[in-house]
Motif scaffolding. Sequence first.
Motif, PDB file in Angstrom:
ATOM      1  N   GLN A  88      26.817 -21.631 -38.684  1.00 45.65           N
ATOM      2  CA  GLN A  88      26.690 -21.951 -40.109  1.00 45.65           C
ATOM      3  C   GLN A  88      26.198 -23.376 -40.311  1.00 45.65           C
ATOM      4  OE1 GLN A  88      30.086 -21.430 -42.535  1.00 45.65           O
ATOM      5  NE2 GLN A  88      29.273 -19.546 -43.416  1.00 45.65           N
ATOM      6  N   SER A 138      12.651 -18.801 -45.415  1.00 41.09           N
ATOM      7  CA  SER A 138      13.726 -19.808 -45.377  1.00 41.09           C
ATOM      8  C   SER A 138      13.317 -21.113 -46.037  1.00 41.09           C
ATOM      9  CB  SER A 138      14.148 -20.083 -43.931  1.00 41.09           C
ATOM     10  OG  SER A 138      14.716 -18.937 -43.370  1.00 41.09           O
ATOM     11  N   ASP A 166      22.255 -16.839 -46.139  1.00 43.66           N
ATOM     12  CA  ASP A 166      22.798 -16.337 -44.872  1.00 43.66           C
ATOM     13  C   ASP A 166      22.608 -17.371 -43.768  1.00 43.66           C
ATOM     14  OD1 ASP A 166      20.120 -16.045 -43.944  1.00 43.66           O
ATOM     15  OD2 ASP A 166      20.002 -14.182 -45.087  1.00 43.66           O
ATOM     16  N   ASP A 167      23.257 -17.115 -42.647  1.00 43.48           N
ATOM     17  CA  ASP A 167      23.247 -18.092 -41.555  1.00 43.48           C
ATOM     18  C   ASP A 167      21.845 -18.324 -40.990  1.00 43.48           C
ATOM     19  OD1 ASP A 167      25.901 -18.231 -41.939  1.00 43.48           O
ATOM     20  OD2 ASP A 167      26.488 -17.312 -40.032  1.00 43.48           O
ATOM     21  N   SER A 168      21.008 -17.286 -41.023  1.00 43.92           N
ATOM     22  CA  SER A 168      19.689 -17.440 -40.392  1.00 43.92           C
ATOM     23  C   SER A 168      18.814 -18.440 -41.161  1.00 43.92           C
ATOM     24  CB  SER A 168      18.983 -16.090 -40.247  1.00 43.92           C
ATOM     25  OG  SER A 168      18.452 -15.694 -41.476  1.00 43.92           O
ATOM     26  N   THR A 169      19.013 -18.559 -42.478  1.00 45.32           N
ATOM     27  CA  THR A 169      18.206 -19.511 -43.260  1.00 45.32           C
ATOM     28  C   THR A 169      18.413 -20.936 -42.750  1.00 45.32           C
ATOM     29  OG1 THR A 169      18.409 -18.097 -45.189  1.00 45.32           O
ATOM     30  CG2 THR A 169      17.719 -20.363 -45.598  1.00 45.32           C
ATOM     31  N   MET A 180      19.652 -21.886 -39.966  1.00 43.44           N
ATOM     32  CA  MET A 180      19.267 -22.002 -38.569  1.00 43.44           C
ATOM     33  C   MET A 180      17.749 -22.146 -38.422  1.00 43.44           C
ATOM     34  SD  MET A 180      21.605 -19.855 -35.988  1.00 43.44           S
ATOM     35  CE  MET A 180      20.803 -18.331 -36.259  1.00 43.44           C
ATOM     36  N   HIS A 181      17.011 -21.309 -39.155  1.00 49.41           N
ATOM     37  CA  HIS A 181      15.544 -21.395 -39.080  1.00 49.41           C
ATOM     38  C   HIS A 181      15.045 -22.753 -39.572  1.00 49.41           C
ATOM     39  CE1 HIS A 181      14.697 -16.789 -38.831  1.00 49.41           C
ATOM     40  NE2 HIS A 181      15.452 -17.246 -37.859  1.00 49.41           N
ATOM     41  N   HIS A 217      20.602 -20.616 -29.886  1.00 45.36           N
ATOM     42  CA  HIS A 217      20.117 -19.644 -30.885  1.00 45.36           C
ATOM     43  C   HIS A 217      18.594 -19.576 -30.884  1.00 45.36           C
ATOM     44  CE1 HIS A 217      23.793 -18.323 -32.823  1.00 45.36           C
ATOM     45  NE2 HIS A 217      24.239 -19.561 -32.778  1.00 45.36           N
ATOM     46  N   ALA A 274      16.187 -16.347 -30.182  1.00 45.78           N
ATOM     47  CA  ALA A 274      15.107 -15.911 -31.086  1.00 45.78           C
ATOM     48  C   ALA A 274      13.786 -15.808 -30.311  1.00 45.78           C
ATOM     49  CB  ALA A 274      14.975 -16.889 -32.247  1.00 45.78           C
ATOM     50  N   GLU A 313       9.485 -15.558 -39.070  1.00 42.06           N
ATOM     51  CA  GLU A 313       9.805 -14.636 -40.161  1.00 42.06           C
ATOM     52  C   GLU A 313       8.567 -13.837 -40.564  1.00 42.06           C
ATOM     53  OE1 GLU A 313      11.308 -17.350 -43.118  1.00 42.06           O
ATOM     54  OE2 GLU A 313      13.136 -17.734 -41.981  1.00 42.06           O
TER      55      GLU A 313
END
Length: 281
Positions: free
Chosen positions: A2, A38, A181-184, A186-187, A207, A211, A277
């Motif tokens: 997160q 993102s 969300d967590d991926s936003t 992170m990206h 991470h 990916a 993405e």
Amino acid sequence: MQIQWYPGHMTKARRMLEENLKIVDVIVTVLDARIPASSWNPDVARLTKGKEMIVLLNKADLANSEITIRWIEYFRTKGYAAIPVTCTNKGEKKKVLTAINSAAKRRVEALKKRGVNKVVRVMVLGVPNAGKSTLINMICGYNAAKTEDRPGVTRGRQWIRINQYLELMDTPGLLWPKFDDDSTGMHLAFCGSINEQIINTEELCLHLLAALRSIAPDGLMERYRLEELDGDDAVNLERICRARGFIRKGNVPDIERAVSVILNEFREGKIGRISLEQPEF
Ligand SMILES: Nc1nc2c(ncn2[C@@H]2O[C@H](COP(=O)(O)OP(=O)(O)OP(=O)(O)O)[C@@H](O)[C@H]2O)c(=O)[nH]1
Ligand SMILES: [Mg+2]
């Protein structure tokens, strides 16, 4: 993992954006072409609704060109003027100016009928490190705005006069209070839009490896001379240390060094032109 980053200077910058919105004719939103979803700021999108907006997919040189073309189609179907750009390339100036002129045309012509030569005011917005200041320097032809490869370089707003009829406003990178969300988060962090001081970079790197293993396994293996990829990214990270000779006394892998190198090399496009993405129509 997160990640949230909404420091005080962004609250101030958001207020400044609202205060200046009335006097701008065109908004240029600078997205990172590797992560258009993102880097799209839902808060800014809401605030600027109804304004002429151009969407620039910047750092196109670092993204997969076929996926970028699909993103351009995506934004066009949503009604935005969208173009791919590489702001570090001075040759892109004309393309961007044409888009700005076309977005401002209606207002310019309406005023011309009344005998007024309008000064077009353009506000450049985007997440930290997206390339806003680089865009402005590319258009004005000299380094009017400070740029650096880290987020949070531009702090206050800055108007830059391009010619008699065009002014651009550089703004600080803006995020929003809570990612969906967590991926936003992170990206954004993979691409250098989050202050690294608030992140566990080793976790982030693991991470990123996960990916890349799924999107670009060949690029990853080639760059770090790996024969195969393990399902455990901690193992891959250690293998990268060994392949690169990042070894400390006592044959201990220098994980910290590998983490920094991998993140930087991804950001510089050395692992390949990778889009994280894809658009969903
Ligand atoms: N490869 C590549 N790098 C770019 C491009 N545009 C900008 N950069 C690099 O991205 C980094 C950030 O650029 P800036 O222009 O400072 O970004 P910014 O959006 O103004 O960042 P803040 O002011 O921190 O919000 C710099 O190292 C630029 O050289 C591009 O099209 N391609
Ligand atoms: Mg800047």
